[in-house]
Motif scaffolding. Structure first.
Motif, PDB file in Angstrom:
ATOM      1  N   LEU A 241     -12.255 -18.997   2.837  1.00 33.64           N
ATOM      2  CA  LEU A 241     -10.918 -19.327   1.745  1.00 33.64           C
ATOM      3  C   LEU A 241     -11.066 -18.895   0.190  1.00 33.64           C
ATOM      4  O   LEU A 241     -11.617 -17.656  -0.509  1.00 33.64           O
ATOM      5  N   PHE A 242      -9.597 -19.291  -0.202  1.00 32.14           N
ATOM      6  CA  PHE A 242      -8.924 -18.756  -1.646  1.00 32.14           C
ATOM      7  C   PHE A 242      -8.651 -19.090  -2.643  1.00 32.14           C
ATOM      8  O   PHE A 242      -8.417 -20.549  -2.210  1.00 32.14           O
ATOM      9  N   ALA A 243      -8.504 -18.763  -4.027  1.00 35.78           N
ATOM     10  CA  ALA A 243      -8.453 -19.273  -4.798  1.00 35.78           C
ATOM     11  C   ALA A 243      -6.617 -19.997  -5.306  1.00 35.78           C
ATOM     12  O   ALA A 243      -6.671 -20.962  -6.140  1.00 35.78           O
ATOM     13  N   SER A 244      -6.116 -19.313  -4.278  1.00 33.50           N
ATOM     14  CA  SER A 244      -4.541 -19.169  -4.517  1.00 33.50           C
ATOM     15  C   SER A 244      -4.667 -19.135  -2.908  1.00 33.50           C
ATOM     16  O   SER A 244      -4.071 -18.656  -2.794  1.00 33.50           O
ATOM     17  N   ALA A 245      -3.212 -19.010  -3.373  1.00 30.44           N
ATOM     18  CA  ALA A 245      -2.025 -18.615  -1.949  1.00 30.44           C
ATOM     19  C   ALA A 245      -1.714 -17.346  -1.473  1.00 30.44           C
ATOM     20  O   ALA A 245      -1.745 -16.802  -0.607  1.00 30.44           O
ATOM     21  N   ASP A 246      -2.091 -16.325  -3.091  1.00 35.76           N
ATOM     22  CA  ASP A 246      -2.019 -15.197  -2.859  1.00 35.76           C
ATOM     23  C   ASP A 246      -2.558 -14.431  -3.617  1.00 35.76           C
ATOM     24  O   ASP A 246      -3.283 -12.771  -3.262  1.00 35.76           O
ATOM     25  N   GLY A 247      -3.995 -14.306  -3.790  1.00 38.60           N
ATOM     26  CA  GLY A 247      -5.098 -14.058  -4.035  1.00 38.60           C
ATOM     27  C   GLY A 247      -5.941 -13.181  -2.860  1.00 38.60           C
ATOM     28  O   GLY A 247      -6.084 -13.307  -2.056  1.00 38.60           O
ATOM     29  N   ASP A 248      -6.304 -11.860  -3.244  1.00 35.23           N
ATOM     30  CA  ASP A 248      -6.878 -10.879  -2.562  1.00 35.23           C
ATOM     31  C   ASP A 248      -8.853 -11.642  -2.197  1.00 35.23           C
ATOM     32  O   ASP A 248      -9.497 -11.656  -1.645  1.00 35.23           O
ATOM     33  N   THR A 249      -9.315 -11.935  -3.821  1.00 31.60           N
ATOM     34  CA  THR A 249     -10.978 -12.339  -3.557  1.00 31.60           C
ATOM     35  C   THR A 249     -11.104 -13.813  -2.922  1.00 31.60           C
ATOM     36  O   THR A 249     -11.016 -14.717  -2.811  1.00 31.60           O
ATOM     37  N   GLN A 250     -11.937 -13.827  -1.455  1.00 31.53           N
ATOM     38  CA  GLN A 250     -12.471 -14.734  -0.982  1.00 31.53           C
ATOM     39  C   GLN A 250     -13.641 -15.421  -1.630  1.00 31.53           C
ATOM     40  O   GLN A 250     -14.565 -15.197  -2.415  1.00 31.53           O
ATOM     41  N   ILE A 251     -13.078 -16.988  -2.041  1.00 30.13           N
ATOM     42  CA  ILE A 251     -14.740 -17.208  -2.730  1.00 30.13           C
ATOM     43  C   ILE A 251     -15.537 -18.287  -2.074  1.00 30.13           C
ATOM     44  O   ILE A 251     -15.873 -19.164  -3.052  1.00 30.13           O
ATOM     45  N   GLY A 252     -14.989 -18.433  -0.275  1.00 26.82           N
ATOM     46  CA  GLY A 252     -15.839 -19.397  -0.571  1.00 26.82           C
ATOM     47  C   GLY A 252     -15.460 -19.570   1.143  1.00 26.82           C
ATOM     48  O   GLY A 252     -15.120 -18.192   2.065  1.00 26.82           O
ATOM     49  N   THR A 253     -16.591 -19.949   1.963  1.00 27.84           N
ATOM     50  CA  THR A 253     -16.031 -20.194   3.857  1.00 27.84           C
ATOM     51  C   THR A 253     -16.104 -21.422   4.557  1.00 27.84           C
ATOM     52  O   THR A 253     -17.150 -22.178   3.483  1.00 27.84           O
ATOM     53  N   VAL A 254     -15.850 -21.871   5.143  1.00 26.94           N
ATOM     54  CA  VAL A 254     -16.115 -23.205   5.831  1.00 26.94           C
ATOM     55  C   VAL A 254     -17.346 -22.736   6.714  1.00 26.94           C
ATOM     56  O   VAL A 254     -16.839 -21.801   7.227  1.00 26.94           O
ATOM     57  N   THR A 255     -18.248 -23.434   6.571  1.00 25.24           N
ATOM     58  CA  THR A 255     -19.273 -23.820   7.833  1.00 25.24           C
ATOM     59  C   THR A 255     -19.315 -25.259   8.772  1.00 25.24           C
ATOM     60  O   THR A 255     -19.807 -24.685  10.353  1.00 25.24           O
ATOM     61  N   SER A 256     -18.242 -25.780   8.864  1.00 25.73           N
ATOM     62  CA  SER A 256     -18.745 -27.195   9.536  1.00 25.73           C
ATOM     63  C   SER A 256     -16.963 -28.116   9.189  1.00 25.73           C
ATOM     64  O   SER A 256     -16.578 -27.942   7.734  1.00 25.73           O
ATOM     65  N   GLY A 257     -16.664 -27.576  10.531  1.00 24.02           N
ATOM     66  CA  GLY A 257     -14.986 -28.306  10.249  1.00 24.02           C
ATOM     67  C   GLY A 257     -14.426 -29.162  11.584  1.00 24.02           C
ATOM     68  O   GLY A 257     -14.467 -28.319  12.652  1.00 24.02           O
ATOM     69  N   GLY A 258     -13.382 -30.499  11.440  1.00 25.80           N
ATOM     70  CA  GLY A 258     -12.285 -30.247  12.660  1.00 25.80           C
ATOM     71  C   GLY A 258     -11.509 -31.535  11.932  1.00 25.80           C
ATOM     72  O   GLY A 258     -11.594 -32.210  10.807  1.00 25.80           O
ATOM     73  N   PHE A 259     -11.439 -32.555  13.273  1.00 19.94           N
ATOM     74  CA  PHE A 259     -10.899 -34.345  12.719  1.00 19.94           C
ATOM     75  C   PHE A 259     -11.603 -35.305  12.425  1.00 19.94           C
ATOM     76  O   PHE A 259     -12.769 -35.139  13.038  1.00 19.94           O
TER      77      PHE A 259
END
Length: 374
Positions: free
Chosen positions: A307-325
């Motif tokens: 996860l990132f704060a912007s569409a083009d930023g280099d710094t990752q600010i998070g990660t998904v741990t569970s996801g689905g529909f």
């Protein structure tokens, strides 16, 4: 698959057309003929039956029940001594670094404590308890009982046909109830966000009980696939994904599971592994937090999505741990950890999926309101 264990309901799963997959060392049904989507929606609308016999059922017993309760408080940050008889609580084992070794349910049955722990952690959990509590407390892993979960808004009506007293139970009540000719240990709880029951039953009676419940027109067999999407919509953590040995209860948003007497300033504050870190975080806050996530569009963001704060930023600010529909939501849903500065509901973020930055927003949990009977 040949090295995997099987629950007492394995033959029934096969007869019902289940697709079996490896899970936590067991062959488990991931779905039946309805498929994950319809199983999920059926549980939300009526009642679903889950086999959770792979999970660990453990009894703690001492000559003086208060000794076992006090001893347990050295391992978990919950109020055990104050738990009323025939009531149950959510809890978790913590380690010296303040991380979560497993999450669990425990009940006060008067002369003993009854635990349900995660399948992948049960051997380590039993070893941990034995090392810390014996010889004053006896720790017994039960091998002679299966565990079923009947979940959904019609679960009460279905189970009450077998014994009417279950309708009187409140959320987190526990009782011993004869059902389908078997002595069952019933708790009004579950991990779908719906009202329902978890039923511990002797192995010899497990298949007969499951068939008796499935004979009701409102009940369908539900597999692991829908169990996962149900708990995700309910904002409930899956151990080893949303919480683990490096995650503190404060980061994980689980401080609601720590009663006031065990927190800073409480009568029995601290005294459990990792208390220094956890108490400090309760006071000073944390640098990252577990949040709900709502991806735009129809494409789910799976576990591990950066996860990132912007569409083009280099710094990752998070990660998904569970996801689905989310079938009830009708859209993708996810949970993950983000820097505290980006954790407010409505914050716009971007998840990187197959090299593309896609919009996602921080969302309030749960995605689907709980239906527990208070």
């Amino acid at each position: 698959m040949s090295d995997l264990k099987r629950t007492p309901l394995y033959d029934l799963h096969v007869s019902l057309g289940a697709k079996m997959v490896p899970f936590a060392g067991y062959e488990m049904p991931v779905q039946y003929g309805l498929g994950v989507m319809k199983e999920h929606l059926h549980c939300r609308a009526a009642a679903g039956l889950f086999d959770v016999s792979h999970m660990g059922q453990v009894i703690l017993r001492s000559e003086d029940p208060e000794v076992a309760k006090a001893a347990l408080e050295t391992l978990i940050p919950q109020d055990v001594l104050g738990l009323a008889e025939n009531r149950q609580r959510y809890g978790f084992f913590t380690n010296d670094a303040g991380g979560i070794e497993d999450d669990l349910m425990f009940a006060n049955r008067g002369d003993h404590l009854f635990f349900v722990v995660n399948a992948a952690c049960k051997d380590a959990d039993v070893a941990r308890m034995r090392a810390a509590l014996e010889p004053d407390v006896t720790v017994k892993l039960l091998e002679n009982r299966a565990l079923l979960a009947l979940q959904g808004p019609k679960a009460e009506a279905v189970l009450a046909e077998h014994h009417p007293m279950v309708a009187e139970m409140r959320f987190m009540d526990v009782a011993t109830v004869p059902i389908a000719g078997a002595e069952c240990w019933v708790s009004r709880s579950g991990y779908t966000g719906e009202d329902g029951y978890e039923i511990s039953v002797p192995v010899a009676s497990a298949t007969d009980l499951a068939k008796a419940l499935l004979a009701h027109e409102d009940v369908e067999a539900i597999g692991l696939g829908a169990r996962d999407s149900l708990r995700l919509e309910a904002g409930l953590c899956l151990y080893g994904h949303d919480i683990d040995a490096t995650t503190s209860p404060v980061e994980g948003g689980l401080t609601w599971g720590m009663q006031k007497v065990r927190r800073a300033g409480g009568d029995r504050a601290g005294g459990f592994p990792g208390a220094d870190r956890i108490m400090r975080e309760l006071t000073e806050g944390v640098s990252r937090k577990r949040v709900g996530l709502s991806p735009e569009g129809r494409a789910p963001m799976r576990e591990g999505t950066p996860l990132f704060a912007s569409a083009d930023g280099d710094t990752q600010i998070g990660t998904v741990t569970s996801g689905g529909f989310g079938p009830t939501v009708g859209a993708p849903v996810a949970m993950g950890y983000v820097d505290a500065a980006h954790a407010e509901n409505g914050t716009a973020l971007f998840g990187e999926v197959r090299g593309k930055r896609l919009p996602v927003s921080v969302a309030k949990l749960p995605f689907v309101a709980a239906g527990f009977k208070r």
